[in-house]
Scaffold this motif. Structure first.
Motif, PDB file in Angstrom:
ATOM      1  N   ILE A 150       0.809  -1.227   0.000  1.00 25.77           N
ATOM      2  CA  ILE A 150       0.000   0.000   0.000  1.00 25.77           C
ATOM      3  C   ILE A 150       0.841   1.277   0.000  1.00 25.77           C
ATOM      4  CG2 ILE A 150      -1.888  -1.195   1.160  1.00 25.77           C
ATOM      5  CD1 ILE A 150      -1.018   0.105   3.772  1.00 25.77           C
ATOM      6  N   LEU A 151       2.147   1.187   0.276  1.00 22.47           N
ATOM      7  CA  LEU A 151       2.992   2.378   0.320  1.00 22.47           C
ATOM      8  C   LEU A 151       4.001   2.336  -0.814  1.00 22.47           C
ATOM      9  CD1 LEU A 151       3.723   2.657   4.176  1.00 22.47           C
ATOM     10  CD2 LEU A 151       1.992   3.892   2.833  1.00 22.47           C
ATOM     11  N   LEU A 165       0.145   7.221   4.948  1.00 15.42           N
ATOM     12  CA  LEU A 165      -0.950   6.931   4.022  1.00 15.42           C
ATOM     13  C   LEU A 165      -1.385   8.161   3.237  1.00 15.42           C
ATOM     14  CD1 LEU A 165      -3.035   4.552   6.311  1.00 15.42           C
ATOM     15  CD2 LEU A 165      -1.642   3.911   4.327  1.00 15.42           C
ATOM     16  N   LEU A 166      -1.114   9.358   3.817  1.00 11.52           N
ATOM     17  CA  LEU A 166      -1.377  10.578   3.032  1.00 11.52           C
ATOM     18  C   LEU A 166      -0.342  10.722   1.917  1.00 11.52           C
ATOM     19  CD1 LEU A 166      -2.276  13.195   5.773  1.00 11.52           C
ATOM     20  CD2 LEU A 166      -3.782  12.329   3.981  1.00 11.52           C
ATOM     21  N   GLY A 167       0.883  10.322   2.184  1.00  7.92           N
ATOM     22  CA  GLY A 167       1.917  10.352   1.162  1.00  7.92           C
ATOM     23  C   GLY A 167       2.226  11.739   0.662  1.00  7.92           C
ATOM     24  N   ALA A 168       2.508  11.851  -0.616  1.00 11.32           N
ATOM     25  CA  ALA A 168       2.902  13.121  -1.215  1.00 11.32           C
ATOM     26  C   ALA A 168       1.815  14.162  -1.121  1.00 11.32           C
ATOM     27  CB  ALA A 168       3.293  12.901  -2.670  1.00 11.32           C
ATOM     28  N   SER A 169       0.548  13.716  -1.000  1.00 12.40           N
ATOM     29  CA  SER A 169      -0.552  14.677  -0.930  1.00 12.40           C
ATOM     30  C   SER A 169      -0.584  15.420   0.403  1.00 12.40           C
ATOM     31  CB  SER A 169      -1.882  13.955  -1.127  1.00 12.40           C
ATOM     32  OG  SER A 169      -2.107  13.027  -0.079  1.00 12.40           O
ATOM     33  N   ALA A 170       0.221  14.952   1.376  1.00 17.79           N
ATOM     34  CA  ALA A 170       0.238  15.625   2.686  1.00 17.79           C
ATOM     35  C   ALA A 170       0.692  17.060   2.545  1.00 17.79           C
ATOM     36  CB  ALA A 170       1.150  14.860   3.646  1.00 17.79           C
TER      37      ALA A 170
END
Length: 949
Positions: free
Chosen positions: A48-49, A94-99
């Motif tokens: 998932i990552l 889990l937010l990833g780059a969108s954080a």
């Protein structure tokens, strides 16, 4: 979990459906449910990552609706803080780059670690620091870097616009790291912080090599660690950082070894062994992608080095800690210079070379020169040692062709140079013509570094160690670089042009001693480099420096009020000064390995001529110095000991004498008239004559009881030197040069015989005279009228001397003017002066302490008695100096001879028969002596008889 392992791609595409029910249970009130949820996420993290966009949106929606408020509520319960921060880490991942793009949500989420970084529980802080790596993954994950255009990957040379877009993320991550390190006293927390920081550097990839990224991500932590007092507690952290910085600096040298392979320069193993185990492992697990740096990052590197060499931190540091700091920092600085050298060897190096060398010189000046004088003595000593190591590294790592090149010049912006530039010369001393460096003058980097090092030492008020002096000598004396001495010599002389106490004078003599030894080892290379007359002059000025320093020492300040304290201090100081100087001159004059080199002998000629002129020009000051030392009851006189050892070294160096003989042969062949005498031979004798013999005579006259050992050694060496003279021309030249001072010494020792007869000086003076008599006779100079007339006073002083062997030997040669002197071998047993005979005749009178009137009478009486003695005709012989025991036995023989002579004299004196005297012809005595008829005057005989009664 089974589906994720069997169908990873399909499950990844559907992650927004099946992952939320798992991560929502992270905030469950049931602990088993929380633990199960965390184990599941760990198992499927590789699937998932980094998260796909649908999953990130779902996570953001859940956080906004409920999860974020639940996390904040958990912070109120101390038992749930660790679970809250662990959950926060998963949500960020889990937010990833969108954080970064959902800034309002990110700001709200950051309130969780913001509270926990300052939590009183260290375990909570450590857990938060570990979880902080999840934010690093979110900002700089593989997906983020892959989405960057390849043009945005940083090179060490060209800046990229995209770097500025990453700066906000880096600053956000660095803020809590710097805060925790600044206030933390917990080694575990600080280690965890460094681990997270190292992970950030690793995740940045090639981006770390850009200067702005270095300044934002790399520099702040290094400055914090290096600005903390170095002790046993933070040694592991300090060691980790210095090795990381070492790795960064070494990249240029590594690239030079193998541009294509990742060959790593070994880290500082001494410090690496002191690093925490888990920090040490980071060097192998996460290797930072350093690229070869260029001059654009040179200021940054020097700035980090400056934070390590912080005078405030070195102030209370123990000696062991200071050594650790110096060794590791010097090693890193050396690697930095190796990188500079690589830059200098490149095709486009001209501008960059000047930039790098200038920055190195200015860095050393700024860090050390501006702070040495502001520290206490012990701290300044560390800084001086540190500075000299840095300068030595610079001289060793950068080519002389660069440092001494006229293409690269620096302004001498050193305040110390400005101070000594206007120093006034002492009116009492005649200094050589020297031109000191001018403030803001343009000089080569080599001269700048030399002036900087000397200024550092001058500004240091403490005692200079021999190790530091050695470092300074290695800086001043690089191979074949004589230009430095044009800066060194004026600097040394300027130090004694102003009043200085003995402590400072000794400091500079220590420097001179170390530099002289190193220079002496490399002398031939300097001389063969074609330095010419100007080079000889500056070397002569350098080697003559101690004479000026010692002469100027006659005015030691009167801080020593108690006489015994002053006397002890003066003796101790002079002994140390003499030791520092004599050690150099002894090797300088007796260096047998160089005596076969004509260029060295030419330099010696120049040096002795130079030294003679200096002594002559400053004779009044030297005499004042002698008087000053004698008035203060000094046991040893430094200037006398130094000059004496120079002369003794010359007289005892057989190779110099052989060279002088060869020079004579060459001169004679080229010039049959022999008009030109060998300069080296003349220089040695002139230095011995009117310089040392005159000064030692003055010292003896002022304090006859002192019995200076160097004077006795000089007489012994001169006696042996005379033994090597084989030609009449050499003997004539010797007596022409030393005759006057020899006469003065015989007269002084005769007048003060009561004192001098107890010491060793009279024995060596006896040896010298007997050896001289041997060579005068062997070369038939006793029958040379011009020689006898020229040296009449010398012979008269010898025949009147109260020391029996001297007067007896002189009497013997008077009795045999035309013969070859076999009788001198036993002259001490067969003959004695009439003066001694008359003194022995007087009961209760010390024969060695006669008054001037008695000596005059004895001389008159001797003029009569000497013509009644038949001349002694014998073969060639040699007179050797007797030991004390032999001299006593000779004295007994002389007394027997004196008795026989006295009886014979009485018969002749009172018999009234003058026929024997009348028959004496001119051939019976040397030319210039009185005739027999003159000695038969009745009034003279009557006067002598009256005095006898």
């Amino acid at each position: 979990m089974k589906l994720a392992s069997q169908y990873p791609k399909g499950m990844r595409d559907q992650s927004s459906i099946w992952v939320p029910p798992i991560y929502r249970r992270l905030l469950s009130a049931d602990k088993p449910e929380r633990d199960m949820s965390e184990r599941c996420l760990i198992k499927v993290s590789s699937v998932i990552l980094p998260p796909q966009s649908p999953l990130s949106k779902e996570v953001a929606l859940d956080l906004e609706q409920k999860l974020l408020s639940s996390m904040l509520d958990m912070l109120n319960d101390p038992s749930k803080k660790i679970q809250a921060v662990k959950s926060w880490g998963w949500f960020i991942s889990l937010l990833g780059a969108s954080a970064a793009s959902t800034r309002p949500l990110l700001n709200k989420m950051l309130k969780v670690p913001e509270q926990l970084f300052t939590d009183p529980d260290p375990q909570v802080q450590i857990t938060t620091m570990v979880i902080w790596k999840n934010l690093v993954d979110a900002f700089f994950g593989p997906q983020v870097l892959e989405n960057m255009d390849q043009g945005t990957v940083m090179s060490p040379i060209e800046p990229r616009a995209h770097a500025s877009a990453q700066m906000k993320k880096i600053r956000l991550i660095m803020m809590p790291l710097c805060g925790v390190l600044s206030r933390s006293h917990n080694i575990a927390l600080s280690s965890s912080c460094l681990s997270t920081w190292h992970y950030l550097l690793y995740k940045l990839g090639d981006l770390i090599n850009h200067l702005s990224i270095l300044e934002a991500a790399f520099g702040p932590v290094l400055k914090i660690i290096f600005s903390t007092r170095f002790d046993n507690q933070n040694k592991p952290l300090w060691s980790f950082c210095i090795n990381l910085f070492h790795d960064f600096i070494s990249v240029r040298a590594r690239h030079l070894i193998s541009p294509d392979d990742d060959v790593r320069v070994p880290l500082n193993q001494n410090l690496l062994s002191q690093t925490c185990a888990h920090l040490k492992a980071l060097f192998d697990v996460h290797q930072i992608k350093w690229l070869p740096w260029d001059v654009t990052s040179f200021d940054f590197q020097l700035e980090i080095l400056g934070s390590i060499v912080n005078p405030e931190l070195l102030h209370n540091m123990t000696a062991d800690m200071a050594v650790t700091v110096m060794d590791s920092t010097t090693q890193t600085f050396r690697l930095l210079l190796e990188g500079v050298q690589v830059q200098c060897n490149s095709k486009f190096a001209d501008d960059n070379v000047m930039i790098c060398i200038t920055k190195v010189c200015k860095f050393v000046k700024k860090v050390f020169l501006d702070t040495v004088g502001k520290q206490k003595s012990n701290s300044s000593a560390v800084l001086v040692q540190f500075c000299l190591k840095f300068v030595k590294c610079t001289v060793e790592e950068l080519d002389n062709s660069l440092l001494a090149s006229g293409k690269y010049e620096l302004c001498v912006d050193i305040e110390r140079i400005k101070e000594i530039e206007y120093a006034k010369c002492s009116p009492k001393l005649s200094h050589p013509r020297i031109r000191p460096l001018a403030y803001m003058e343009l000089v080569s980097p080599a001269v700048y570094l030399t002036a900087l090092s000397l200024s550092i030492v001058a500004q240091f008020t403490g005692e200079l160690s021999h190790g530091d002096a050695e470092q300074l000598a290695s800086i001043i004396c690089p191979p074949d670089l004589l230009e430095n001495f044009h800066a060194v010599v004026p600097f040394l002389y300027m130090q004694i042009m102003r009043p200085v106490d003995s402590r400072l004078r000794i400091k500079w003599l220590v420097v001179w001693n170390k530099v002289s030894k190193r220079l002496n080892e490399q002398m031939i290379s300097y001389l063969k480099a074609g330095c010419g007359a100007s080079g000889h002059d500056v070397l002569c000025q350098f080697f003559c420096y101690p004479f000026f320093a010692l002469v100027s020492s006659g005015s030691i300040s009167a801080h020593w009020n108690a006489e015994n304290r002053f006397e002890g201090y003066l003796n101790m100081t002079q002994d140390l000064e003499a030791e520092l100087v004599i050690e150099v001159y002894r090797s300088f004059c007796t260096n047998s390995s160089y005596c076969s080199e004509p260029v060295y002998m030419v330099f010696l000629e120049h040096f002795f001529e130079y030294l003679i002129n200096i002594v002559d020009e400053n004779m009044s000051s030297i005499q004042a110095n002698l008087k000053y030392c004698l008035e203060n009851k000094s046991k040893n006189i430094t200037i006398l000991s130094v000059l004496g050892n120079v002369v003794i070294g010359l007289l005892e160096n057989a190779q110099i004498f052989n060279y002088a003989n060869k020079e004579r042969e060459v001169t004679t062949n080229e010039d049959p008239a022999g008009c030109r005498e060998p300069n080296l031979f003349l220089g040695s004798l002139k230095l011995a004559n009117s310089r040392f013999m005159k000064l030692s005579g003055l010292a003896f006259k002022e304090n006859p009881a002192a019995q200076h050992q160097v004077t006795s050694r000089y007489f012994s060496s001169l006696s042996d030197f005379i033994g090597h003279l084989t030609s009449t021309k050499d003997v004539l030249l010797l007596f022409e040069i030393i005759g006057d001072q020899f006469t003065e010494w015989l007269t002084l020792s005769s007048t003060l015989y009561c004192i001098i007869r107890q010491g060793e000086t009279i024995d060596q003076l006896e040896k010298l005279w007997l050896n001289s008599v041997t060579h005068l006779t062997a070369n038939r100079l006793i029958s040379d009228c011009s020689f006898l007339e020229k040296h009449r006073l010398l012979l008269q002083a010898a025949i009147n001397h109260p020391h029996s062997p001297i007067s007896a030997a002189t009497t013997a040669i008077q009795r045999s003017p035309g013969s070859s002197n076999a009788g001198l071998r036993h002259a001490g047993r067969r003959s004695v002066s009439k003066a001694d005979e008359l003194f022995l005749d007087r009961p209760g009178k010390d024969p060695n302490c006669a008054s001037n009137a008695e000596r005059a009478f004895a001389l008159e009486e001797f003029n009569i008695s000497r013509m009644s003695v038949a001349p002694v005709v014998s073969g060639r012989g040699t007179v050797r100096s007797s030991t004390t025991d032999r001299r006593q036995s000779n004295g007994e023989s002389l007394r027997v001879s004196a008795g026989l002579g006295r009886k014979r004299l009485k018969i002749m004196r009172y018999s009234g028969n003058g026929k024997g005297l009348g028959k004496v012809t001119d051939a019976s005595f040397s030319p210039g002596w009185a005739e027999g008829e003159v000695c038969r005057k009745p009034e003279l005989i009557l006067e002598m008889l009256k005095r006898k009664r």
